[in-house]
Scaffold this motif. Structure first.
Motif, short mmCIF file in Angstrom:
data_model
loop_
_atom_site.label_atom_id
_atom_site.label_comp_id
_atom_site.label_asym_id
_atom_site.label_seq_id
_atom_site.Cartn_x
_atom_site.Cartn_y
_atom_site.Cartn_z
N GLU A 1 -0.17 7.16 1.33
CA GLU A 1 -1.49 7.77 1.48
C GLU A 1 -2.54 6.74 1.89
O GLU A 1 -3.39 7.01 2.74
CB GLU A 1 -1.92 8.45 0.17
CG GLU A 1 -1.07 9.65 -0.20
CD GLU A 1 0.09 9.26 -1.11
OE1 GLU A 1 0.52 8.08 -1.08
OE2 GLU A 1 0.58 10.15 -1.84
N SER A 2 -2.49 5.55 1.29
CA SER A 2 -3.45 4.50 1.63
C SER A 2 -3.30 4.07 3.08
O SER A 2 -4.29 3.84 3.78
CB SER A 2 -3.25 3.29 0.71
OG SER A 2 -3.53 3.62 -0.63
N GLN A 3 -2.06 3.97 3.55
CA GLN A 3 -1.83 3.58 4.94
C GLN A 3 -2.34 4.66 5.90
O GLN A 3 -2.93 4.36 6.93
CB GLN A 3 -0.35 3.34 5.17
CG GLN A 3 0.20 2.13 4.42
CD GLN A 3 1.69 1.99 4.59
OE1 GLN A 3 2.17 1.74 5.69
NE2 GLN A 3 2.43 2.17 3.51
N PHE B 1 0.82 -1.20 0.00
CA PHE B 1 0.00 0.00 0.00
C PHE B 1 0.86 1.25 0.00
O PHE B 1 1.94 1.29 0.59
CB PHE B 1 -0.92 0.01 1.22
CG PHE B 1 -1.83 -1.18 1.31
CD1 PHE B 1 -2.93 -1.30 0.48
CD2 PHE B 1 -1.57 -2.20 2.21
CE1 PHE B 1 -3.76 -2.40 0.55
CE2 PHE B 1 -2.39 -3.32 2.29
CZ PHE B 1 -3.49 -3.42 1.45
N SER B 2 0.35 2.29 -0.63
CA SER B 2 1.05 3.57 -0.66
C SER B 2 0.98 4.24 0.71
O SER B 2 0.18 3.85 1.57
CB SER B 2 0.41 4.49 -1.70
OG SER B 2 -0.91 4.86 -1.28
#
Length: 315
Positions: free
Chosen positions: A178-180, A175-176
């Motif tokens: 931002e996603s995290q 995950f990126s």
């Protein structure tokens, strides 16, 4: 993002410039200013957070109070550089910051781990603390509370560092940043759409910046494990909270998944002199999810039960 009161112009203040203090290494903080004769509030974030966790309420609080927010060791922009992110290290960092940077007692405003750190400092150095605002503080869960299964798994992993490293490394590869960051917000909030848009953007920018920091997973594991070990000392912590003689405001989200509301109710019953307020349909970070509610409760307490704390926190 859906319209929300936090997106109104009064919440759109430009973030203050970064400041740095040398306390055994660089420590990042920001000063939101405020009246020269106002009480000084020191805002302390939680595990995995940063001083940006206060960006939705700090500018409004600074209209009547002096407001400073700090990044603890291992979080935000305060890199360890040889220092441990252990909870004892950060408690001592807060003490040095008040002693050497601020120079007089403060009202500590702490969320989650920051709330626990505020309690620890008030017990260790009561001369530095005139009052406490605890926002969903990390406190022992107790036998009647039912922790969220995902949270139980997450904190259980901190007790086994090798397992935690594998899980975090896998998450980072999938995950990126931002996603995290959004996943953390979803865990902490009932509805992330309530978080003011400009504050959300700042959180995502910091997440991208921290991708280049070395050992961020290891630092989170050390801090998380030390937090779990402190919370396991339930009787000791209960006695510590009972010794706090300063005015205390306890705020808690009714739908907090990390620290169940039952834990906060137990603490409030054991400390009847504390003022206790519940944010209905709100999670672990009321200062982000319902900033206006949080501001109203803090300001009301400052002119009521917190008046003694206000006097002590003025320069």
């Amino acid at each position: 993002m859906a319209a929300f009161p936090g997106d109104s112009p009064q919440f759109e203040a430009e973030p203050p410039e970064s400041r740095w203090a040398d306390l055994g290494g660089p420590v990042h903080y920001v000063d939101y200013g405020g009246p020269d004769d106002g009480p000084l509030l020191l805002l302390v974030h939680g595990l995995g957070g940063s001083l940006l966790n206060w960006a939705a309420i700090a500018p409004t609080l600074a209209e009547t109070c002096r407001v400073v927010a700090i990044d603890l060791v291992g979080f935000g922009r305060t890199q360890p550089l040889g220092r441990s992110p252990h909870i004892d290290t950060n408690r001592d960092l807060l003490a040095r910051f008040v002693d050497e940077v601020i120079g007089h007692p403060v009202i500590l405003v702490g969320n989650s781990m920051g709330g626990l750190l505020s309690l620890l400092l008030a017990d260790l150095r009561p001369d530095l603390v005139s009052g406490l605002v605890l926002v969903d503080p990390a406190v022992p869960v107790g036998p009647t509370a039912r922790p969220d299964p995902l949270v139980t798994l997450m904190f259980g992993a901190y007790a086994v560092p090798a397992l935690a490293r594998v899980l975090m490394s896998r998450r980072r590869s999938l995950f990126s940043a931002e996603s995290q960051a959004m996943a953390v917000l979803r865990l902490c909030c009932v509805d992330t759409r309530r978080v003011p848009g400009h504050v959300l953007r700042q959180h995502l920018e910091l997440a991208r910046e921290r991708e280049d920091y070395p050992d961020v997973d290891a630092e989170l594991i050390v801090a998380g494990r030390s937090l779990v070990l402190v919370l396991a000392r339930r009787r000791w912590l209960d006695a510590l909270m009972g010794r706090i003689s300063k005015p205390v405001l306890l705020l808690h989200g009714a739908k907090d998944r990390l620290v169940p509301i039952a834990a906060a109710r137990r603490v409030a019953r054991a400390n009847p002199t504390w003022r206790f307020e519940v944010a209905e349909d709100v999670g672990h970070v009321p200062q982000l999810e319902v900033p206006e509610w949080t501001i109203d409760r803090i300001l009301d307490w400052l002119v009521d039960e917190g008046t003694i704390a206000v006097l002590g926190a003025r320069p």
